[in-house]
Structure formats: C-alpha cells, structure tokens
Design a protein around this motif. Structure first.
Motif, PDB file in Angstrom:
ATOM      1  N   ASP A  73       4.134   4.074   9.397  1.00 33.51           N
ATOM      2  CA  ASP A  73       4.615   2.882   8.676  1.00 33.51           C
ATOM      3  C   ASP A  73       4.977   1.762   9.652  1.00 33.51           C
ATOM      4  OD1 ASP A  73       4.270   4.243   6.339  1.00 33.51           O
ATOM      5  OD2 ASP A  73       6.407   4.820   6.133  1.00 33.51           O
ATOM      6  N   ARG A  76       1.929   0.167  10.930  1.00 35.44           N
ATOM      7  CA  ARG A  76       1.323  -0.704   9.907  1.00 35.44           C
ATOM      8  C   ARG A  76       2.080  -2.040   9.803  1.00 35.44           C
ATOM      9  NH1 ARG A  76       2.141   2.298   5.967  1.00 35.44           N
ATOM     10  NH2 ARG A  76       0.352   3.676   6.250  1.00 35.44           N
ATOM     11  N   GLU A  77       3.405  -1.973   9.781  1.00 33.61           N
ATOM     12  CA  GLU A  77       4.212  -3.211   9.718  1.00 33.61           C
ATOM     13  C   GLU A  77       3.952  -4.095  10.932  1.00 33.61           C
ATOM     14  OE1 GLU A  77       8.241  -2.088   9.289  1.00 33.61           O
ATOM     15  OE2 GLU A  77       8.030  -1.394   7.198  1.00 33.61           O
ATOM     16  N   ASP A  80       0.652  -5.793  10.380  1.00 30.60           N
ATOM     17  CA  ASP A  80       0.762  -6.884   9.385  1.00 30.60           C
ATOM     18  C   ASP A  80       1.470  -8.092   9.988  1.00 30.60           C
ATOM     19  OD1 ASP A  80      -0.498  -5.342   7.531  1.00 30.60           O
ATOM     20  OD2 ASP A  80       1.354  -4.629   6.557  1.00 30.60           O
ATOM     21  N   ARG A  81       2.564  -7.826  10.694  1.00 30.42           N
ATOM     22  CA  ARG A  81       3.319  -8.934  11.286  1.00 30.42           C
ATOM     23  C   ARG A  81       2.469  -9.674  12.314  1.00 30.42           C
ATOM     24  NH1 ARG A  81       8.780  -6.806  13.312  1.00 30.42           N
ATOM     25  NH2 ARG A  81       8.869  -6.304  11.078  1.00 30.42           N
ATOM     26  N   ARG A  83      -0.734  -9.868  12.249  1.00 31.03           N
ATOM     27  CA  ARG A  83      -1.764 -10.603  11.523  1.00 31.03           C
ATOM     28  C   ARG A  83      -1.190 -11.923  10.957  1.00 31.03           C
ATOM     29  NH1 ARG A  83      -2.571  -7.184   7.929  1.00 31.03           N
ATOM     30  NH2 ARG A  83      -4.027  -5.857   9.113  1.00 31.03           N
ATOM     31  N   LYS A  84       0.004 -11.861  10.364  1.00 30.96           N
ATOM     32  CA  LYS A  84       0.641 -13.069   9.829  1.00 30.96           C
ATOM     33  C   LYS A  84       0.910 -14.088  10.924  1.00 30.96           C
ATOM     34  CE  LYS A  84       2.882 -10.806   5.885  1.00 30.96           C
ATOM     35  NZ  LYS A  84       4.176 -10.423   5.283  1.00 30.96           N
ATOM     36  N   ASP A  87      -2.241 -15.745  11.697  1.00 29.25           N
ATOM     37  CA  ASP A  87      -2.611 -16.739  10.675  1.00 29.25           C
ATOM     38  C   ASP A  87      -1.787 -18.007  10.814  1.00 29.25           C
ATOM     39  OD1 ASP A  87      -4.414 -14.943   9.700  1.00 29.25           O
ATOM     40  OD2 ASP A  87      -3.089 -14.194   8.088  1.00 29.25           O
TER      41      ASP A  87
END
Length: 521
Positions: A73, A76-77, A80-81, A83-84, A87
């Motif tokens: 987990d 994964r976080e 994601d972080r 990736r953000k 972006d």
C-alpha cells in the motif's frame, strides 16, 4: 475387675483401631488423587504449550502478511503521489509557457496601441484645427446673415421656434379632433349596438296602469246595499279606504277612483268580501277593511320575495323586499312601477355583462332605483335621493346607493354602473307604449321645447321630433360659429333640464350649415 469397665475399655480400643484404619485408607485415596491430578495438570500444560506454540506461529504469519500488505500500500501511495507531482509539474510548465506567450502578445499589442494612440493624437490635432476654422467661418456666416436679415441669431431662433410651435399646435389640434371624432363614432356605434341588443333580449310587454278600478256586481240591487241608508255605508267605505266610490248608471258596476293603486286594491278586496258575506254596515266595513289591509301587507311581502327570487337577487333587507312588493301597486306616468323596475334590472344586467362588469350588482341597482317612489311617509326629498337614503340605511353596496341617487343627475356619479342604470331607466320609460300622457300636456310640452330653443339669438328654426325626445335646432351660419354651436347646444340642454318636466331624456342637436346658391340661366 469390674465387667463394665472391661467392656468400656474394649469398646474404646475398638474405636481407636477403627479410626486409625480409616485414616490409613483415606491417606491412600488422597495420595492416589494427588497423583492423578498431577498427571492431569501435566497433560493440560502440554496441551496449552502446544496451543500457544500454534497461536504464536499463526500470529507471526499474520504479522508478516500485514507487513507485506502495508508495504505494498505504501509503495502504491508513493507511486500515486509521484504521478500527481509529475502532473502538477507538467501543468505548471504549460502555464509558464502560456504566460510567456501572452506576455509576448501583450507586448506586441502595447506597441501597436502606442502607434494607434500617436495616430489618433495627430488626427485629433487636425480635427481641432479644422473645428477652429469651421467656427470662424460659422461666426462669419452668422454675422453676414444677421446683417442681411437685420435679426440676431437668438431672435431668428425664437421666431423659428414660435413658428414651429404654432404649426405643431395646429396639427395637434387637428389630430386630436380626428381622434376624438373617430372615438366618438366607434363609441356611439358600440353603445348603440349594446343598447339595441339589451332591448331586444328583454322584449318586455307594454304595461299601463289606470287610476280607476271597475268593480263588477252580479246585479244592480247590490248597489243599494253598498250605498246604505242615507249613504252611510258608502261614506264608511270611502273613509276607511281613502277611495272614491262612483255609483252611476253603469249597469252592474261600481268605479273605484284613487291615484293610489294600493288603496284601490284594498277597497276592491273589501267590497268583494262584503258583497260575498252580505252583511254591509259601518262596523262590519271597518273590520273587513282592516283585515284586508293586513292581508294585503302580507301579499306585498310575498310579491317582494317572489320578485327578488325570480331576479336572482340575494341578501336583500326585509324592509327593501317589502318596498319592492309595494311597487306592484304604484305607477309612473301610467307605467307599473314594479314592471318598470324589473325591466330596468334586466336591461342593466345584460348591459353590464356586455361591458364586462358585475351583472348581479347592476341588476340589483336597477331593481332598487325607484324605491323612493313608494315611501311610507311623505318627505321633501326627491325619489332618487330618498331611495339612496333608504338603500344606505339598509346596508346596500355604495355603488348601488350611488346609482339610485344619481339616476336623475341629483348626485355625482362615482361608479361605472350609475350611468348604466340611468340609461336603462330612460330606455324603459321611452319605449313605445310604456308610458302615456294627456294629449294636451304632450302638445304643450312640444311647443314649449320649440319656443325655448327659438328664444336664443341666431336660432332660425327649431323642431321637436321623436315624440319630444329630440330637439333639432337650426341656426344661421353667419351669426353662429362652430364653437358657438357647442355652447348653444349645452345652454339649451341645461335650460330644458332646469325649467321643464319631461319623461326620459331629450337630445339637443344644433345644426349649422353654409349654403351657397347660384342660378344658371
């Protein structure tokens, strides 16, 4: 030794031996139980240790799995972080690029604006210089015009404005006259249409009341009984009823004469009862007349109630219902007052409905407009004002009160239904056969109308037409102008209204025309 003592000692020894033997047996059993308990406890401890070991292994395994799950987990976080963040960095870079492009474009526009502003400033300078030159030329032109016209600019402007004002005023008056005339023609046409439709839809019968009633007898012998010894019976009847009894040579008939139809009806019914009973003497006459009067009052109330029900009028005060019933025994210019009021009420209802108003209120005002003609006691007030006073006293609508008081122009009209009631009253009274006059009075009224009109200066001829409901006045065109014609028509109408008595209304028409006559020979 004493045998009892020996027995006691033997018993004691037996008791001690039993006790000691029991203790040995108990000790053996106790030791055996203790050993079994120890073995059981060892077994429980071994089982507990085995279960504890198993639980421990399971918990360790669960902890490892939980750690693996948490780690996945977390990874994964983190992804994601990341990736953000990536972006957001891309968006920021894109915005920076856009801002740079806009800054470049804005710098370019600013430069272009500066160029345009410089061009505009140059053009403004050119326009100001030309305006200055134009003002100089205009001043020079105005001075030349003032010199030629011998007028200043302000004077010329004032004259021009005055001329335009007069022309506009003339055109406005002409347009106003055309609009007024067109509106009058349309209004007259529409009003005539509504009135004709209302009259056609009512189509009331012609009802005329007389001032005498003929009482028929079975034989002339009854005349003597009615007259009585030395005329005492006939005098008693006349005194009790207020009616004149005319006994002449007319066979099998007695004439009852009175201007009050209610009294005539009381006298007729009383005579009918007296003749049927056969007992005719002063005491009996007074008794019968009084009884008849009471019964007729009940009949009056019944007539009033029946009338308001048939007319669809509700909530009328009982006293007003009684007055409506009394109208059945009254007449106006020979026309039955109740029939006239019902006719006016129907006309008012139809006309109000055609005009988009409240037909029930108009019908109510039409039925009550002449209640002042049947007062219980004499008064100095006119019937219109007295009727308005009675209607107000018994809680009628203010519009109804005003319509009653204003239907002969004795009060100012404050509601729209007031002129409707006035018009319908005139229609009912003026229709053919509704009312009658003595021939001499009619002819005299026609002559008075024409004489009154001819008395004015400039009037050449006057003719009363339509049975005296219209007066046509022909004036001399050289002496009476167009403006004077309106004034003359108004003055004649006012004088007729104040000095003459007439039914309905009288229309005054002044005719002025210029005739140019030549003869070709």
């Amino acid at each position: 030794m004493d045998p009892n003592v020996v027995l006691i000692i033997v018993g004691l020894i037996s008791l001690v031996a039993g006790i000691f033997g029991g203790k040995l047996i108990f000790a053996k059993n106790t030791r055996k139980q203790i050993e079994e308990a120890e073995m059981q406890s060892q077994k429980i401890l071994s089982e507990a240790e085995s279960k504890a070991e198993t639980i421990k292994k399971e918990k360790i395994l669960e902890a490892k799995e939980k750690a693996v799950q948490l780690k996945s987990d977390h990874d994964r976080e983190v992804l994601d972080r990341n990736r953000k963040i990536s972006d957001i960095e891309n968006k920021v870079k894109q915005k920076e690029i856009t801002i740079n492009q806009k800054e470049a474009s804005l710098d370019k526009q600013i430069k272009e604006t500066e160029v345009i502003r410089e061009n505009l400033n140059r053009q403004i300078e050119v326009v100001n210089s030309k305006r200055t030159e134009l003002e100089k030329h205009q001043e020079e032109h105005i001075r030349r015009l003032e010199k030629i016209a011998a007028l200043t600019a302000e004077e010329a402007k004032a004259q021009l404005i005055e001329s335009l004002k007069q022309e506009a005023h003339t055109q406005a008056l002409s347009l106003q006259q055309e609009i007024i005339e067109d509106a009058r023609q349309k209004a007259n046409k529409e009003a005539r249409k509504i009135i004709i439709q209302s009259i056609q839809r009512t189509a009331a019968e012609q009802t005329i009341e007389n001032t005498v009633t003929v009482f028929n007898l079975e034989s002339d012998e009854i005349k003597g009984q009615i007259i009585g010894r030395e005329g005492r019976n006939i005098r008693a009847i006349e005194a009790a009823t207020g009616v004149d009894l005319i006994v002449d040579d007319t066979p099998e008939a007695i004439v009852l004469s009175s201007f009050d139809p209610l009294r005539r009806e009381i006298a007729r019914l009383s005579l009918q009862r007296l003749v049927a009973d056969g007992r005719i003497h002063p005491a009996r006459i007074e008794e019968v007349v009084e009884k008849t009067r009471k019964q007729l009052e009940e009949q009056v109330m019944e007539i009033g109630e029946r009338t308001v029900i048939e007319m669809g009028i509700h909530g009328l005060h009982k006293e007003l219902v009684r007055i409506v019933g009394k109208m059945r025994f009254r007449s106006s210019y020979g026309q039955n007052l109740l029939m006239h009021s019902r006719e006016v009420a129907n006309l008012c209802g139809i006309m109000a409905a055609e005009l988009g108003m409240n037909p029930k209120l108009a019908k109510r005002a039409g039925l009550l407009h002449d209640i002042g003609k049947v007062p219980d006691e004499e008064t100095e007030l006119s019937h219109a004002l007295l009727g308005a006073k009675l209607a107000e006293k018994y809680g009628e609508n203010p519009a109804v009160v005003n319509a009653i008081g204003a239907h002969h122009d004795e009060m100012e009209m404050q509601y729209v239904i007031s002129p409707i009631v006035q018009a319908c009253d005139a229609i009912s009274g003026a229709r053919p056969g509704a009312r009658r006059e003595i021939m001499q009075q009619y002819i005299q009224r026609i002559k008075n109308l024409e004489t009154l009109a001819v008395s004015y200066p400039g009037v050449e001829k006057a003719y009363a037409i339509q049975a005296g409901r219209e007066l046509r006045v022909i004036v001399e065109a050289d002496k009476v102008g167009d403006a004077d014609s309106d004034k003359l028509s108004f003055e004649i109408a006012q004088k007729i209204q104040t000095e003459m008595t007439y039914p309905g209304q009288i229309k005054v028409t002044v005719i002025r025309e210029k005739r140019a006559v030549n003869i070709a020979r």
